[in-house]
Design a protein around this motif. Structure first.
Motif, PDB file in Angstrom:
ATOM      1  N   PHE A 130     -19.184  12.705  92.120  1.00 26.85           N
ATOM      2  CA  PHE A 130     -18.951  11.307  91.797  1.00 26.85           C
ATOM      3  C   PHE A 130     -20.278  10.730  91.328  1.00 26.85           C
ATOM      4  CE2 PHE A 130     -15.549  11.926  94.938  1.00 26.85           C
ATOM      5  CZ  PHE A 130     -14.471  11.372  94.264  1.00 26.85           C
ATOM      6  N   VAL A 131     -20.260  10.001  90.228  1.00 32.48           N
ATOM      7  CA  VAL A 131     -21.457   9.300  89.753  1.00 32.48           C
ATOM      8  C   VAL A 131     -21.208   7.825  90.037  1.00 32.48           C
ATOM      9  CG1 VAL A 131     -23.003   8.861  87.828  1.00 32.48           C
ATOM     10  CG2 VAL A 131     -21.788  11.048  87.968  1.00 32.48           C
ATOM     11  N   HIS A 132     -21.933   7.304  91.014  1.00 33.88           N
ATOM     12  CA  HIS A 132     -21.717   5.939  91.471  1.00 33.88           C
ATOM     13  C   HIS A 132     -22.784   4.987  90.949  1.00 33.88           C
ATOM     14  CE1 HIS A 132     -18.417   6.954  93.924  1.00 33.88           C
ATOM     15  NE2 HIS A 132     -19.022   7.185  95.064  1.00 33.88           N
ATOM     16  N   GLY A 133     -22.331   3.823  90.506  1.00 35.85           N
ATOM     17  CA  GLY A 133     -23.248   2.744  90.179  1.00 35.85           C
ATOM     18  C   GLY A 133     -23.772   2.148  91.477  1.00 35.85           C
ATOM     19  N   CYS A 134     -25.076   1.933  91.542  1.00 30.30           N
ATOM     20  CA  CYS A 134     -25.689   1.427  92.775  1.00 30.30           C
ATOM     21  C   CYS A 134     -25.156   0.045  93.147  1.00 30.30           C
ATOM     22  CB  CYS A 134     -27.209   1.382  92.613  1.00 30.30           C
ATOM     23  SG  CYS A 134     -27.929   3.020  92.370  1.00 30.30           S
ATOM     24  N   VAL A 181     -23.873  11.280  93.065  1.00 31.29           N
ATOM     25  CA  VAL A 181     -25.095  11.036  92.313  1.00 31.29           C
ATOM     26  C   VAL A 181     -25.146   9.538  92.059  1.00 31.29           C
ATOM     27  CG1 VAL A 181     -26.360  11.447  90.168  1.00 31.29           C
ATOM     28  CG2 VAL A 181     -25.043  13.306  91.211  1.00 31.29           C
ATOM     29  N   TRP A 182     -26.230   8.904  92.491  1.00 28.58           N
ATOM     30  CA  TRP A 182     -26.392   7.469  92.320  1.00 28.58           C
ATOM     31  C   TRP A 182     -27.020   7.156  90.974  1.00 28.58           C
ATOM     32  CZ3 TRP A 182     -23.940   4.316  95.460  1.00 28.58           C
ATOM     33  CH2 TRP A 182     -23.572   4.792  96.714  1.00 28.58           C
ATOM     34  N   GLN A 183     -26.647   6.038  90.415  1.00 28.24           N
ATOM     35  CA  GLN A 183     -27.149   5.566  89.124  1.00 28.24           C
ATOM     36  C   GLN A 183     -28.671   5.650  89.053  1.00 28.24           C
ATOM     37  OE1 GLN A 183     -26.111   1.475  88.616  1.00 28.24           O
ATOM     38  NE2 GLN A 183     -27.480   1.161  86.905  1.00 28.24           N
ATOM     39  N   CYS A 184     -29.370   5.206  90.099  1.00 28.16           N
ATOM     40  CA  CYS A 184     -30.833   5.194  90.071  1.00 28.16           C
ATOM     41  C   CYS A 184     -31.421   6.600  90.072  1.00 28.16           C
ATOM     42  CB  CYS A 184     -31.396   4.372  91.239  1.00 28.16           C
ATOM     43  SG  CYS A 184     -30.994   5.039  92.868  1.00 28.16           S
ATOM     44  N   GLU A 185     -30.653   7.593  90.511  1.00 22.89           N
ATOM     45  CA  GLU A 185     -31.133   8.977  90.535  1.00 22.89           C
ATOM     46  C   GLU A 185     -31.092   9.628  89.157  1.00 22.89           C
ATOM     47  OE1 GLU A 185     -29.828  10.105  95.103  1.00 22.89           O
ATOM     48  OE2 GLU A 185     -28.465  10.606  93.476  1.00 22.89           O
ATOM     49  N   THR A 186     -30.444   8.985  88.205  1.00 21.79           N
ATOM     50  CA  THR A 186     -30.328   9.581  86.873  1.00 21.79           C
ATOM     51  C   THR A 186     -31.569   9.335  86.012  1.00 21.79           C
ATOM     52  OG1 THR A 186     -29.180   7.666  85.936  1.00 21.79           O
ATOM     53  CG2 THR A 186     -27.805   9.419  86.888  1.00 21.79           C
ATOM     54  N   SER A 187     -32.519   8.555  86.508  1.00 23.23           N
ATOM     55  CA  SER A 187     -33.716   8.272  85.705  1.00 23.23           C
ATOM     56  C   SER A 187     -34.728   9.406  85.773  1.00 23.23           C
ATOM     57  CB  SER A 187     -34.364   6.957  86.152  1.00 23.23           C
ATOM     58  OG  SER A 187     -34.742   7.039  87.507  1.00 23.23           O
ATOM     59  N   PRO A 236     -24.777   6.376  83.317  1.00 24.24           N
ATOM     60  CA  PRO A 236     -25.220   7.363  84.309  1.00 24.24           C
ATOM     61  C   PRO A 236     -24.352   8.623  84.329  1.00 24.24           C
ATOM     62  CG  PRO A 236     -25.183   5.171  85.284  1.00 24.24           C
ATOM     63  CD  PRO A 236     -24.528   5.063  83.931  1.00 24.24           C
ATOM     64  N   GLU A 237     -23.044   8.447  84.176  1.00 25.34           N
ATOM     65  CA  GLU A 237     -22.150   9.610  84.152  1.00 25.34           C
ATOM     66  C   GLU A 237     -22.457  10.502  82.959  1.00 25.34           C
ATOM     67  OE1 GLU A 237     -17.439  10.626  83.577  1.00 25.34           O
ATOM     68  OE2 GLU A 237     -17.954   8.691  84.456  1.00 25.34           O
ATOM     69  N   MET A 238     -22.700   9.908  81.823  1.00 27.48           N
ATOM     70  CA  MET A 238     -23.006  10.691  80.622  1.00 27.48           C
ATOM     71  C   MET A 238     -24.330  11.434  80.777  1.00 27.48           C
ATOM     72  SD  MET A 238     -20.307  10.315  78.930  1.00 27.48           S
ATOM     73  CE  MET A 238     -20.773  11.176  77.449  1.00 27.48           C
TER      74      MET A 238
END
Length: 147
Positions: free
Chosen positions: A60-64, A113-119, A22-24
């Motif tokens: 911050f890019v957080h894993g859900c 930024v949440w992991q699920c938002e990166t889709s 997700p960060e990448m």
């Protein structure tokens, strides 16, 4: 026996804290937008994943799962050792809150930024642009734990 499952322990030991998928995705999106940034600034509270020093903006890019994105299907709780996991997740959330408060106390704006938002790359780009341009209201930034 300590109650620790060796298979689970091995799996959890392989979980990365930096340069996650997700960060990448967020970093590639920012780069494609023509933006340049710094990563993992250790001199800032929480060592934010992405930093724009001139703008005093941190992301911050957080894993859900690990950071407990409220209402997210990815934020499941393991069925074994529930007390251990609850304490772990509560400590993670408290640390996240302290880090965000400390950054804001230093005059920084913070986006999670949440992991699920990166889709959804289109929506992600819009959110990043709004945050960096200062169009996003402060409540949206600090209340980003809501689904």
């Amino acid at each position: 026996m300590t109650g620790i499952d060796p298979k689970r322990s091995s799996l959890m030991a392989r979980v990365k804290g930096k340069n996650t998928k997700p960060e990448m995705i967020v970093r590639r999106t920012l780069f494609a937008m023509g933006l340049r940034y710094r990563i993992h600034r250790k001199d800032l509270p929480g060592s934010p994943d992405i930093v724009f020093p001139g703008r005093k903006k941190a992301i911050f890019v957080h894993g859900c799962f690990w950071h407990r994105h409220a209402g997210c299907r990815l934020a499941s709780t393991p069925k074994t050792r529930v007390d251990f996991w609850k304490a772990k997740f509560d400590a993670n959330a408290a640390r996240d809150s302290r880090n965000i408060d400390a950054l804001e106390g230093l005059g920084w704006s913070v986006l999670v930024v949440w992991q699920c938002e990166t889709s959804d790359l289109g929506q992600l780009s819009e959110n990043l642009k709004s945050f960096l341009d200062g169009d996003m209201p402060l409540a949206s930034i600090t209340d980003s734990a809501a689904p």
